[in-house]
Every structure is written in structure tokens, then in C-alpha cells.
Design a protein around this motif. Structure first.
Motif, PDB file in Angstrom:
ATOM      1  N   LYS A  80     -43.711  54.337 -46.085  1.00 44.46           N
ATOM      2  CA  LYS A  80     -43.351  52.940 -46.370  1.00 44.46           C
ATOM      3  C   LYS A  80     -44.551  52.005 -46.180  1.00 44.46           C
ATOM      4  CE  LYS A  80     -38.486  53.625 -45.573  1.00 44.46           C
ATOM      5  NZ  LYS A  80     -37.254  53.099 -45.075  1.00 44.46           N
ATOM      6  N   SER A  81     -45.710  52.482 -46.641  1.00 41.94           N
ATOM      7  CA  SER A  81     -46.960  51.743 -46.448  1.00 41.94           C
ATOM      8  C   SER A  81     -47.555  51.209 -47.747  1.00 41.94           C
ATOM      9  CB  SER A  81     -47.986  52.658 -45.770  1.00 41.94           C
ATOM     10  OG  SER A  81     -48.262  53.783 -46.602  1.00 41.94           O
ATOM     11  N   LEU A 131     -45.491  42.548 -51.752  1.00 42.68           N
ATOM     12  CA  LEU A 131     -44.505  41.499 -51.943  1.00 42.68           C
ATOM     13  C   LEU A 131     -45.103  40.421 -52.826  1.00 42.68           C
ATOM     14  CD1 LEU A 131     -41.703  40.349 -51.247  1.00 42.68           C
ATOM     15  CD2 LEU A 131     -42.724  39.333 -49.206  1.00 42.68           C
ATOM     16  N   ILE A 132     -44.429  40.163 -53.953  1.00 43.56           N
ATOM     17  CA  ILE A 132     -44.843  39.111 -54.880  1.00 43.56           C
ATOM     18  C   ILE A 132     -44.033  37.867 -54.546  1.00 43.56           C
ATOM     19  CG2 ILE A 132     -44.966  38.392 -57.296  1.00 43.56           C
ATOM     20  CD1 ILE A 132     -46.725  40.813 -56.738  1.00 43.56           C
ATOM     21  N   HIS A 133     -44.710  36.758 -54.319  1.00 44.82           N
ATOM     22  CA  HIS A 133     -44.053  35.487 -54.014  1.00 44.82           C
ATOM     23  C   HIS A 133     -44.078  34.611 -55.264  1.00 44.82           C
ATOM     24  CE1 HIS A 133     -44.167  36.300 -49.685  1.00 44.82           C
ATOM     25  NE2 HIS A 133     -45.371  36.789 -49.914  1.00 44.82           N
ATOM     26  N   THR A 134     -42.954  33.994 -55.562  1.00 42.59           N
ATOM     27  CA  THR A 134     -42.862  33.154 -56.757  1.00 42.59           C
ATOM     28  C   THR A 134     -43.363  31.744 -56.485  1.00 42.59           C
ATOM     29  OG1 THR A 134     -40.647  32.312 -56.281  1.00 42.59           O
ATOM     30  CG2 THR A 134     -40.795  34.404 -57.468  1.00 42.59           C
ATOM     31  N   GLY A 135     -43.620  31.055 -57.560  1.00 42.80           N
ATOM     32  CA  GLY A 135     -43.864  29.625 -57.473  1.00 42.80           C
ATOM     33  C   GLY A 135     -42.535  28.924 -57.214  1.00 42.80           C
ATOM     34  N   LEU A 136     -42.541  27.627 -57.265  1.00 41.92           N
ATOM     35  CA  LEU A 136     -41.368  26.830 -56.924  1.00 41.92           C
ATOM     36  C   LEU A 136     -40.136  27.174 -57.750  1.00 41.92           C
ATOM     37  CD1 LEU A 136     -40.196  24.503 -55.273  1.00 41.92           C
ATOM     38  CD2 LEU A 136     -41.041  22.949 -57.032  1.00 41.92           C
ATOM     39  N   ASP A 162     -47.737  52.602 -60.375  1.00 39.99           N
ATOM     40  CA  ASP A 162     -47.906  54.041 -60.132  1.00 39.99           C
ATOM     41  C   ASP A 162     -48.362  54.283 -58.694  1.00 39.99           C
ATOM     42  OD1 ASP A 162     -47.156  54.812 -62.691  1.00 39.99           O
ATOM     43  OD2 ASP A 162     -49.223  54.842 -63.455  1.00 39.99           O
ATOM     44  N   ARG A 163     -48.940  53.266 -58.079  1.00 39.43           N
ATOM     45  CA  ARG A 163     -49.449  53.385 -56.703  1.00 39.43           C
ATOM     46  C   ARG A 163     -48.621  52.606 -55.689  1.00 39.43           C
ATOM     47  NH1 ARG A 163     -55.067  51.165 -56.319  1.00 39.43           N
ATOM     48  NH2 ARG A 163     -54.840  51.972 -54.231  1.00 39.43           N
ATOM     49  N   PHE A 164     -48.026  51.499 -56.124  1.00 40.04           N
ATOM     50  CA  PHE A 164     -47.393  50.582 -55.180  1.00 40.04           C
ATOM     51  C   PHE A 164     -45.911  50.370 -55.479  1.00 40.04           C
ATOM     52  CE2 PHE A 164     -51.875  49.269 -55.459  1.00 40.04           C
ATOM     53  CZ  PHE A 164     -52.240  49.532 -54.152  1.00 40.04           C
ATOM     54  N   PHE A 165     -45.178  50.058 -54.424  1.00 39.43           N
ATOM     55  CA  PHE A 165     -43.784  49.637 -54.512  1.00 39.43           C
ATOM     56  C   PHE A 165     -43.813  48.118 -54.475  1.00 39.43           C
ATOM     57  CE2 PHE A 165     -39.718  48.620 -52.260  1.00 39.43           C
ATOM     58  CZ  PHE A 165     -38.853  49.049 -53.257  1.00 39.43           C
ATOM     59  N   VAL A 166     -43.416  47.498 -55.558  1.00 37.77           N
ATOM     60  CA  VAL A 166     -43.550  46.055 -55.718  1.00 37.77           C
ATOM     61  C   VAL A 166     -42.185  45.395 -55.580  1.00 37.77           C
ATOM     62  CG1 VAL A 166     -44.335  44.228 -57.274  1.00 37.77           C
ATOM     63  CG2 VAL A 166     -45.517  46.439 -57.253  1.00 37.77           C
ATOM     64  N   ILE A 167     -42.137  44.344 -54.782  1.00 36.64           N
ATOM     65  CA  ILE A 167     -40.897  43.604 -54.527  1.00 36.64           C
ATOM     66  C   ILE A 167     -41.156  42.149 -54.883  1.00 36.64           C
ATOM     67  CG2 ILE A 167     -39.181  42.957 -52.777  1.00 36.64           C
ATOM     68  CD1 ILE A 167     -40.637  45.186 -50.997  1.00 36.64           C
ATOM     69  N   CYS A 168     -40.205  41.534 -55.576  1.00 33.85           N
ATOM     70  CA  CYS A 168     -40.288  40.105 -55.849  1.00 33.85           C
ATOM     71  C   CYS A 168     -38.914  39.497 -55.577  1.00 33.85           C
ATOM     72  CB  CYS A 168     -40.704  39.837 -57.288  1.00 33.85           C
ATOM     73  SG  CYS A 168     -40.907  38.073 -57.651  1.00 33.85           S
ATOM     74  N   HIS A 184     -48.660  46.313 -47.766  1.00 36.86           N
ATOM     75  CA  HIS A 184     -50.005  46.623 -48.234  1.00 36.86           C
ATOM     76  C   HIS A 184     -50.687  45.327 -48.679  1.00 36.86           C
ATOM     77  CE1 HIS A 184     -53.287  48.887 -50.023  1.00 36.86           C
ATOM     78  NE2 HIS A 184     -53.197  48.057 -51.055  1.00 36.86           N
ATOM     79  N   ALA A 185     -49.908  44.456 -49.323  1.00 38.24           N
ATOM     80  CA  ALA A 185     -50.440  43.170 -49.786  1.00 38.24           C
ATOM     81  C   ALA A 185     -49.305  42.182 -49.989  1.00 38.24           C
ATOM     82  CB  ALA A 185     -51.214  43.347 -51.097  1.00 38.24           C
TER      83      ALA A 185
END
Length: 178
Positions: free
Chosen positions: A65-66, A70-75, A106-112, A165-166
Motif C-alpha cells: 500500500k505504498s 492522491l489527486i486534489h481537485t480545484g474548487l 501502471d505504476r500507481f494507485f490513483v485516488i481523486c 507516494h505523492a
């Protein structure tokens, strides 16, 4: 008589409506919802009796789980940053998230997420106040960027992710990342 400024404004509005962000009233499927069951106390006072966060994911979370980003949105952004099986419409960061792209799924688990206070699946002014049965509307508590991030931490805890990770975002999303 011609009115170039008005004509240009109409063209600009048409261009904005046809941009990469989906038409929000149609973002009603394709996201998951995390429900936090306990009261959420806001930094400036006020309390929400449990919150919901709409979120979407791409890629696979590794065993450690490394590899989560996390993608943060604009307003005003929804959680729909990239297309996927549940919502094939292009997302607002379609050209940046995906296999082999800058945020490589392919490398990362991305959450938004759609932020707390947002309009697209997360608890916000348009949500129903459990105490009154009415929409919060103007009684919705004032939120800080820290409130939004704390709500996302609850989601990360739920997913078992202790460290990212970021953390990436633009505009208000940049403030959340910081």
C-alpha cells in the motif's frame, strides 16, 4: 449592429462548456462513496453528522500500500479526473493520468475525491442534514482546506493507506497538497 464583446463572450462560453471537464449534472455515476459514520467537527465550528466523500480510483494498490497518489481537485472539480469502465466520459485530467502518462496507472494507485463541501457526491450544502431532514443550504458549516484534507485522511484510513507516494493538485488542490 454588431457587439463584438458579446459575441466573443458567447463563443467563450460555448468553448468552456465543450472543455475536458464533464457536464456536472451528468456526473451522477461512476464514483464510489466513502461514508464516515461519526460526527465531523469543522475547524471554524459546526459539526456534520457523518460525511460522505465521492471518489474514483485508477490502477492497482500494491501489497505494501505504498504506491498511492492522491489527486486534489480545484474548487469546482468532480472526482472524475480520468475515464474508466464505470464512466467512460473524459475526465478533467484525462491527458495526465493513465498508463504511461505523467501519473502512470501502471505504476500507481490513483485516488481523486470530490472535496468535502463539493457538489458531486460528497457532503455539501446541497446534501440533506440528518438532524433536520432538509438540505443544509446556507446552514452548511464554514470549511477550511484543512477540513477537506482531514476528510480525505478518513478515506485513506478506510482504504488502509498510511502514507502517500505523492499528493498532487492545482489551484485549491495545490493548497490541499501542501
Amino acid at each position: 449592429m454588431d457587439f463584438p464583446c458579446i459575441d466573443k463572450l458567447e463563443t467563450r462560453q460555448r468553448d468552456l462548456l465543450a472543455g475536458p471537464e464533464p457536464t456536472y449534472e451528468k456526473v451522477v455515476t461512476g464514483y464510489k462513496t466513502y461514508s464516515h459514520p461519526t460526527p465531523f467537527v469543522c475547524d471554524h465550528g459546526g459539526q456534520l453528522q457523518g460525511i460522505q466523500l465521492a471518489y474514483e480510483t485508477w490502477g492497482q494498490l500494491n501489497a505494501a500500500k505504498s504506491n498511492a497518489i492522491l489527486i486534489h481537485t480545484g474548487l469546482s472539480g468532480s472526482s472524475h479526473a480520468r475515464s474508466h469502465e464505470e464512466n467512460a466520459s473524459p475526465g478533467w485530467w484525462e491527458k495526465f493520468i493513465g498508463p504511461g502518462l505523467a501519473i502512470d496507472t501502471d505504476r500507481f494507485f490513483v485516488i481523486c475525491t470530490n472535496v468535502l463541501g463539493g457538489c458531486y457526491g460528497s457532503t455539501g450544502p446541497g446534501s440533506t442534514d440528518q438532524a433536520t431532514g432538509q438540505r443544509y443550504a446556507t446552514t452548511f458549516p464554514l470549511l477550511t482546506v484543512n477540513d477537506m484534507v482531514r476528510a480525505q485522511f478518513h478515506l485513506l484510513d478506510h482504504l488502509g493507506i498510511a502514507r502517500l507516494h505523492a499528493s498532487v493538485g492545482a489551484s485549491m488542490g495545490g493548497m490541499q497538497s501542501l
